[in-house]
Design an enzyme around this catalytic site. Structure first.
Site, PDB file in Angstrom:
ATOM      1  N   GLN A  71      -7.954  -0.607   3.462  1.00  0.00           N
ATOM      2  CA  GLN A  71      -8.752  -1.069   4.608  1.00  0.00           C
ATOM      3  C   GLN A  71     -10.184  -1.429   4.217  1.00  0.00           C
ATOM      4  O   GLN A  71     -10.957  -1.861   5.072  1.00  0.00           O
ATOM      5  CB  GLN A  71      -8.771  -0.010   5.713  1.00  0.00           C
ATOM      6  CG  GLN A  71      -7.413   0.244   6.336  1.00  0.00           C
ATOM      7  CD  GLN A  71      -6.886  -0.925   7.175  1.00  0.00           C
ATOM      8  OE1 GLN A  71      -7.591  -1.888   7.474  1.00  0.00           O
ATOM      9  NE2 GLN A  71      -5.616  -0.837   7.563  1.00  0.00           N
ATOM     10  N   HIS A 104      -1.392  -7.838   2.777  1.00  0.00           N
ATOM     11  CA  HIS A 104      -1.351  -8.369   4.147  1.00  0.00           C
ATOM     12  C   HIS A 104      -2.542  -7.947   5.003  1.00  0.00           C
ATOM     13  O   HIS A 104      -2.739  -8.472   6.098  1.00  0.00           O
ATOM     14  CB  HIS A 104      -0.019  -8.035   4.833  1.00  0.00           C
ATOM     15  CG  HIS A 104       0.192  -6.607   5.210  1.00  0.00           C
ATOM     16  ND1 HIS A 104       0.147  -6.171   6.509  1.00  0.00           N
ATOM     17  CD2 HIS A 104       0.478  -5.506   4.470  1.00  0.00           C
ATOM     18  CE1 HIS A 104       0.420  -4.868   6.553  1.00  0.00           C
ATOM     19  NE2 HIS A 104       0.619  -4.444   5.316  1.00  0.00           N
ATOM     20  N   THR A 146      11.827  -7.377 -10.937  1.00  0.00           N
ATOM     21  CA  THR A 146      11.286  -8.740 -11.061  1.00  0.00           C
ATOM     22  C   THR A 146      10.148  -8.915 -10.066  1.00  0.00           C
ATOM     23  O   THR A 146      10.284  -8.568  -8.895  1.00  0.00           O
ATOM     24  CB  THR A 146      12.405  -9.771 -10.792  1.00  0.00           C
ATOM     25  OG1 THR A 146      13.437  -9.538 -11.747  1.00  0.00           O
ATOM     26  CG2 THR A 146      11.884 -11.197 -10.916  1.00  0.00           C
ATOM     27  N   CYS A 191       3.829   6.119  18.070  1.00  0.00           N
ATOM     28  CA  CYS A 191       5.080   6.460  18.743  1.00  0.00           C
ATOM     29  C   CYS A 191       6.192   6.484  17.698  1.00  0.00           C
ATOM     30  O   CYS A 191       6.429   5.495  17.029  1.00  0.00           O
ATOM     31  CB  CYS A 191       5.378   5.395  19.784  1.00  0.00           C
ATOM     32  SG  CYS A 191       6.784   5.805  20.782  1.00  0.00           S
ATOM     33  N   GLY A 226       0.808  -1.217   0.000  1.00  0.00           N
ATOM     34  CA  GLY A 226       0.000   0.000   0.000  1.00  0.00           C
ATOM     35  C   GLY A 226       0.839   1.264   0.000  1.00  0.00           C
ATOM     36  O   GLY A 226       0.500   2.253  -0.665  1.00  0.00           O
ATOM     37  N   THR A 227       1.944   1.234   0.727  1.00  0.00           N
ATOM     38  CA  THR A 227       2.789   2.435   0.811  1.00  0.00           C
ATOM     39  C   THR A 227       3.356   2.776  -0.564  1.00  0.00           C
ATOM     40  O   THR A 227       3.302   3.935  -1.008  1.00  0.00           O
ATOM     41  CB  THR A 227       3.938   2.202   1.821  1.00  0.00           C
ATOM     42  OG1 THR A 227       3.349   1.935   3.097  1.00  0.00           O
ATOM     43  CG2 THR A 227       4.859   3.393   1.913  1.00  0.00           C
ATOM     44  N   SER A 260      -3.538  -3.642  -0.658  1.00  0.00           N
ATOM     45  CA  SER A 260      -2.399  -4.253   0.029  1.00  0.00           C
ATOM     46  C   SER A 260      -2.767  -5.677   0.427  1.00  0.00           C
ATOM     47  O   SER A 260      -3.862  -5.919   0.949  1.00  0.00           O
ATOM     48  CB  SER A 260      -2.046  -3.421   1.267  1.00  0.00           C
ATOM     49  OG  SER A 260      -1.081  -4.085   2.040  1.00  0.00           O
ATOM     50  N   ASN A 317      -8.312   3.549   8.406  1.00  0.00           N
ATOM     51  CA  ASN A 317      -7.661   2.493   9.182  1.00  0.00           C
ATOM     52  C   ASN A 317      -7.868   2.621  10.681  1.00  0.00           C
ATOM     53  O   ASN A 317      -7.853   1.630  11.403  1.00  0.00           O
ATOM     54  CB  ASN A 317      -6.162   2.456   8.859  1.00  0.00           C
ATOM     55  CG  ASN A 317      -5.533   3.825   8.788  1.00  0.00           C
ATOM     56  OD1 ASN A 317      -5.977   4.676   8.028  1.00  0.00           O
ATOM     57  ND2 ASN A 317      -4.511   4.069   9.579  1.00  0.00           N
TER      58      ASN A 317
HETATM   59  N1  PLP Z   1      -3.126   2.686   3.493  1.00  0.00           N
HETATM   60  C1  PLP Z   1      -3.822   2.352   4.582  1.00  0.00           C
HETATM   61  C2  PLP Z   1      -5.193   2.894   4.758  1.00  0.00           C
HETATM   62  C3  PLP Z   1      -3.261   1.511   5.555  1.00  0.00           C
HETATM   63  O1  PLP Z   1      -3.974   1.202   6.641  1.00  0.00           O
HETATM   64  C4  PLP Z   1      -1.949   1.035   5.355  1.00  0.00           C
HETATM   65  C5  PLP Z   1      -1.296   0.200   6.382  1.00  0.00           C
HETATM   66  O2  PLP Z   1      -1.543   0.325   7.571  1.00  0.00           O
HETATM   67  C6  PLP Z   1      -1.270   1.399   4.190  1.00  0.00           C
HETATM   68  C7  PLP Z   1      -1.886   2.226   3.286  1.00  0.00           C
HETATM   69  C8  PLP Z   1       0.117   0.901   3.919  1.00  0.00           C
HETATM   70  O3  PLP Z   1       0.088  -0.413   3.392  1.00  0.00           O
HETATM   71  P1  PLP Z   1       1.367  -1.351   3.437  1.00  0.00           P
HETATM   72  O4  PLP Z   1       1.541  -1.801   4.853  1.00  0.00           O
HETATM   73  O5  PLP Z   1       1.014  -2.482   2.505  1.00  0.00           O
HETATM   74  O6  PLP Z   1       2.520  -0.558   2.936  1.00  0.00           O
END
Ligand code: PLP
Length: 375
Positions: A172, A194, A230, A317, A71-72, A192, A144
């Site tokens: 989410q 996971h 890759t 934190c 996601g990031t 994402s 989230n």
């Molecule tokens: N976007 C949202 C709303 C999330 O809750 C998160 C992870 O907590 C991310 C993006 C980031 O995803 P990833 O952990 O796959 O980089």
């Protein structure tokens, strides 16, 4: 030993048994999906089968799904690579979306939310008039921290009238709501693996056919040049498997919402001061953000952890300093409430017994706090 009760699905969901099998069997194969020989074609088949499954999860065309590291990365790729002249981004986006906007090198406008955490459409209308065109509007599908669902298709309709591009972070929402990429009318969507019981370090960017995207990661031209490197074949295969299972489990959301409601009703019965964030708003079934005024979120997390319950606090934190949640701050909560909140996020393995233990522990901590204050 007491078994751990896991209630932090929004941080990461327990990986699915079938996903572990799929990942292991993909890892046992050799082959680079870009190679033309048999081994390479086998790896390519795993990637393409997974792509079809992710397209189903997102309600999108197969060729519009691009795999990446999560996601990031997806949020960074879209927000920094869409080529917009300005960015209008909701104040409650995940940190990675907000940080990507700051790095995009164009003016950034913060879209405020109301007290329930829902984006303000009147403010969007104003910002769309103000911001240099074309703007990118970025509003997540579900938050989230609070689970609040945003009116993304309304946002997109309005944004389109101003010639803007639209992105939604559906990290989410996936596996909790039915996602229909074309009905949402957005240009970009983030997923994402996971968060739906797939492996960590895999995600996807979904793009409309006409949406511009300058690759953030350049190189060998994989993923139609949208994301070089890759492919993580085993991770992608696991993501595909998780998507199919998560979709099949959407019918379980009623049961999960009932567990969440049981917790929130108990908390209200125990304490008049407890704050259930966004109780009146449309939320994902699994997420509850609750403040116990007078007890810091981190103290609560430690108390629950000592009692074998994993959940997280609203505040984050970083480098030794506790930062108040920007989401709760944007909703107008004062620091003392925001700092006293925890997030409970449930999922497919959550049971009523887990909720009863959570309630029991919440009550004990509350009683201890009351005794301290009156003692
Ligand atoms: N976007 C949202 C709303 C999330 O809750 C998160 C992870 O907590 C991310 C993006 C980031 O995803 P990833 O952990 O796959 O980089």
């Amino acid at each position: 030993m007491t078994a751990t009760i896991y209630m932090d699905y929004n941080a990461t969901a327990p990986i699915r048994d079938k996903v572990i099998e799929t990942v292991a069997s993909a890892m046992a194969e050799v082959g680079n999906p870009s190679s033309v020989h048999t081994a390479g074609r086998n790896a390519r088949r795993l990637v393409e089968e997974a792509r079809s499954k992710i397209a189903v999860l997102a309600g999108a065309r197969v060729r519009d799904v691009t795999f990446c590291s999560g996601g990031t990365e997806a949020n960074n790729a879209i927000i920094r690579g869409c080529g917009a002249a300005s960015i209008i981004i909701s104040a409650i986006e995940h940190d990675c979306g907000l940080a990507a906007a700051e790095l995009a090198g164009v003016p950034v406008y913060s879209l405020p939310v109301d007290k329930d955490g829902v984006v303000k459409m009147a403010a969007l209308r104003y910002l769309l008039d103000e911001a240099p065109k074309p703007a990118l509007v970025s509003v997540m599908l579900a938050n989230n921290e609070t689970g609040v669902v945003q009116p993304v298709s309304d946002v997109a309709s309005l944004a389109k009238m101003h010639g803007a591009l639209v992105h939604t972070d559906a990290v989410q929402a996936a596996g909790k709501l039915l996602i229909d990429f074309s009905a949402l009318k957005v240009d970009y969507l983030t997923l994402s693996s996971h968060k739906i019981g797939g492996p960590q370090g895999v995600g996807a960017i979904v793009t409309a056919p006409t949406a511009p995207l300058k690759a953030l990661v350049a190189g060998g031209g994989q993923e139609l040049g949208r994301r070089s490197g890759t492919e993580n074949v085993a991770g992608i295969a696991g993501f595909g498997e998780a998507a199919i299972e998560a979709l099949a489990e959407l019918g379980d959301m009623g049961r999960i919402a009932a567990l969440r409601d049981r917790f929130e009703a108990a908390v209200r019965a125990i304490s008049n001061d407890a704050v259930v964030v966004s109780a009146g708003a449309e939320r994902t079934a699994n997420t509850s953000c609750v403040a116990m005024p007078g007890v810091k979120g981190e103290t609560q997390v430690m108390h629950f952890d000592l009692n074998s319950i994993c959940l997280s606090s609203g505040s984050a934190c970083s480098s030794g300093k506790v930062k108040v949640s920007h989401v709760l701050a944007a909703m107008g909560y004062p620091d003392d409430i925001a700092n006293a909140s925890v997030r409970v996020s449930l999922g497919r393995l959550s049971k009523q017994d887990d909720i009863d233990k959570l309630i029991d522990n919440w009550k004990k901590l509350h009683e201890r706090m009351m005794a301290r204050n009156t003692g």
